[in-house]
Design an enzyme around this catalytic site. Structure first.
Site, PDB file in Angstrom:
ATOM      1  N   ASN A  10       0.832  -1.205   0.000  1.00 31.28           N
ATOM      2  CA  ASN A  10       0.000   0.000   0.000  1.00 31.28           C
ATOM      3  C   ASN A  10       0.868   1.258   0.000  1.00 31.28           C
ATOM      4  OD1 ASN A  10      -2.667  -1.165   0.140  1.00 31.28           O
ATOM      5  ND2 ASN A  10      -2.154  -1.835   2.209  1.00 31.28           N
ATOM      6  N   HIS A  13       5.175   5.150  -2.599  1.00 32.11           N
ATOM      7  CA  HIS A  13       6.591   5.414  -2.921  1.00 32.11           C
ATOM      8  C   HIS A  13       7.248   4.149  -3.487  1.00 32.11           C
ATOM      9  CE1 HIS A  13       6.892   9.381  -1.024  1.00 32.11           C
ATOM     10  NE2 HIS A  13       6.127   8.891  -0.058  1.00 32.11           N
ATOM     11  N   ASP A  70       9.875  -6.338   1.603  1.00 33.04           N
ATOM     12  CA  ASP A  70      10.020  -5.769   2.934  1.00 33.04           C
ATOM     13  C   ASP A  70      11.423  -5.190   3.011  1.00 33.04           C
ATOM     14  OD1 ASP A  70       8.517  -5.291   5.288  1.00 33.04           O
ATOM     15  OD2 ASP A  70       9.846  -6.620   6.392  1.00 33.04           O
ATOM     16  N   TYR A 152      13.437   6.966   6.037  1.00 36.00           N
ATOM     17  CA  TYR A 152      14.720   7.463   6.550  1.00 36.00           C
ATOM     18  C   TYR A 152      15.556   8.153   5.466  1.00 36.00           C
ATOM     19  CZ  TYR A 152      13.506   4.335  10.418  1.00 36.00           C
ATOM     20  OH  TYR A 152      12.859   3.722  11.457  1.00 36.00           O
ATOM     21  N   ASP A 153      14.992   8.406   4.284  1.00 31.87           N
ATOM     22  CA  ASP A 153      15.757   9.011   3.183  1.00 31.87           C
ATOM     23  C   ASP A 153      16.497  10.295   3.579  1.00 31.87           C
ATOM     24  OD1 ASP A 153      15.271   7.057   1.320  1.00 31.87           O
ATOM     25  OD2 ASP A 153      13.671   8.118   0.275  1.00 31.87           O
ATOM     26  N   HIS A 178      18.791  -0.033  -2.917  1.00 29.39           N
ATOM     27  CA  HIS A 178      18.513  -1.401  -2.472  1.00 29.39           C
ATOM     28  C   HIS A 178      17.312  -1.993  -3.212  1.00 29.39           C
ATOM     29  CE1 HIS A 178      16.816   1.920  -0.278  1.00 29.39           C
ATOM     30  NE2 HIS A 178      15.757   1.203   0.040  1.00 29.39           N
TER      31      HIS A 178
HETATM   32  P1  IMP Z   1       8.312  -1.770   5.105  1.00 27.69           P
HETATM   33  O1  IMP Z   1       9.085  -2.536   4.092  1.00 27.69           O
HETATM   34  O2  IMP Z   1       7.057  -1.187   4.537  1.00 27.69           O
HETATM   35  O3  IMP Z   1       8.095  -2.520   6.379  1.00 27.69           O
HETATM   36  O4  IMP Z   1       9.201  -0.502   5.404  1.00 27.69           O
HETATM   37  C1  IMP Z   1       9.837  -0.318   6.597  1.00 27.69           C
HETATM   38  C2  IMP Z   1      10.221   1.104   6.795  1.00 27.69           C
HETATM   39  O5  IMP Z   1      11.541   1.251   6.313  1.00 27.69           O
HETATM   40  C3  IMP Z   1       9.404   2.170   6.103  1.00 27.69           C
HETATM   41  O6  IMP Z   1       8.335   2.589   6.868  1.00 27.69           O
HETATM   42  C4  IMP Z   1      10.406   3.280   5.974  1.00 27.69           C
HETATM   43  O7  IMP Z   1      10.473   4.011   7.172  1.00 27.69           O
HETATM   44  C5  IMP Z   1      11.702   2.531   5.814  1.00 27.69           C
HETATM   45  N1  IMP Z   1      12.078   2.418   4.407  1.00 27.69           N
HETATM   46  C6  IMP Z   1      11.812   1.403   3.543  1.00 27.69           C
HETATM   47  N2  IMP Z   1      12.347   1.658   2.346  1.00 27.69           N
HETATM   48  C7  IMP Z   1      12.951   2.868   2.448  1.00 27.69           C
HETATM   49  C8  IMP Z   1      13.661   3.677   1.535  1.00 27.69           C
HETATM   50  O8  IMP Z   1      13.862   3.362   0.347  1.00 27.69           O
HETATM   51  N3  IMP Z   1      14.126   4.835   2.023  1.00 27.69           N
HETATM   52  C9  IMP Z   1      13.935   5.246   3.320  1.00 27.69           C
HETATM   53  N4  IMP Z   1      13.267   4.533   4.200  1.00 27.69           N
HETATM   54  C10 IMP Z   1      12.777   3.351   3.766  1.00 27.69           C
END
Ligand code: IMP
Length: 196
Positions: A10, A13, A70, A152-153, A178
């Site tokens: 969902n 980005h 993830d 965290y960008d 990544h």
């Molecule tokens: P999830 O994969 O949706 O559980 O993402 C975990 C968290 O990692 C997100 O809410 C972001 O805070 C962070 N995150 C994931 N991908 C990125 C990225 O490409 N840049 C910065 N933060 C990220």
């Protein structure tokens, strides 16, 4: 006809970044476009298990080929935290800024700022599951910079650049990202597998 894959997320980005890499090689359908409105849980202690949970929930629901990802930010001096807890680092209901604030507080007196983003993609294709990993090494800066991107960008500078991800346009983030590296492996696999 191009193969269709549902991307089980969902997070818009993530959709934008992955669609940018995949281009028109495959037909990517988001949950929203598939008419699926659920919050998929991420209850596990590893990126692999959470990615797997997301793709299997959507596969069971739709019986279609799908993938999920993830991602975690792994900071060396914090023993790999926030890692799998990256989204909820400051607690349930907290936002990106709260998570950054907690990270910077925890790193305030630390000299070693080395960290990496790690993405794990889980693909369910014809009832079999496959994993693809992408890693971007870099460091966490003390003061956030830039307004692009998400999560965290604003505090992460990838090795080989002097800008944070949040100071880059998406094209430039894609060079280091990544998520792009994991997606490249996914695309290569699908091509090798004869999926077009
Ligand atoms: P999830 O994969 O949706 O559980 O993402 C975990 C968290 O990692 C997100 O809410 C972001 O805070 C962070 N995150 C994931 N991908 C990125 C990225 O490409 N840049 C910065 N933060 C990220």
């Amino acid at each position: 006809m191009k193969s269709t894959l549902i991307f089980a997320t969902n997070n818009q980005h993530k959709v934008d970044e992955i669609k940018k890499v995949i281009g028109d090689a495959f037909n990517i359908i988001t949950l929203k476009e598939a008419g699926i409105d659920i919050d998929i849980p991420e209850p596990h202690d590893s990126l692999e298990k959470n990615a797997s949970e997301k793709s299997s929930v959507i596969h069971k629901l739709t019986n279609q080929n799908c993938f999920s990802e993830d991602t975690g930010l792994e900071v060396d001096v914090l023993n790999g935290e926030p890692g799998v807890k990256s989204a909820r680092y400051a607690g349930e209901g907290k936002n990106f800024q709260d998570n950054i604030d907690k990270l910077l507080r925890n790193l305030a007196v630390k000299a070693n700022r080395n960290a990496r983003f790690r993405t794990v993609i889980s693909l369910v294709l014809d009832d079999k599951e496959y994993f693809f990993e992408g890693i971007c090494e870099g460091k966490i800066i003390a003061d956030q910079k830039g307004n692009n991107g998400f999560g965290y960008d604003p505090v992460f500078i990838p090795n080989g650049s002097n800008k944070t991800f949040a100071e880059m346009e998406m094209d430039e983030k894609t060079i280091f990202s990544h998520r792009r590296k994991a997606t490249d492996k996914l695309i290569q696999f699908l091509k090798d597998h004869g999926t077009h």
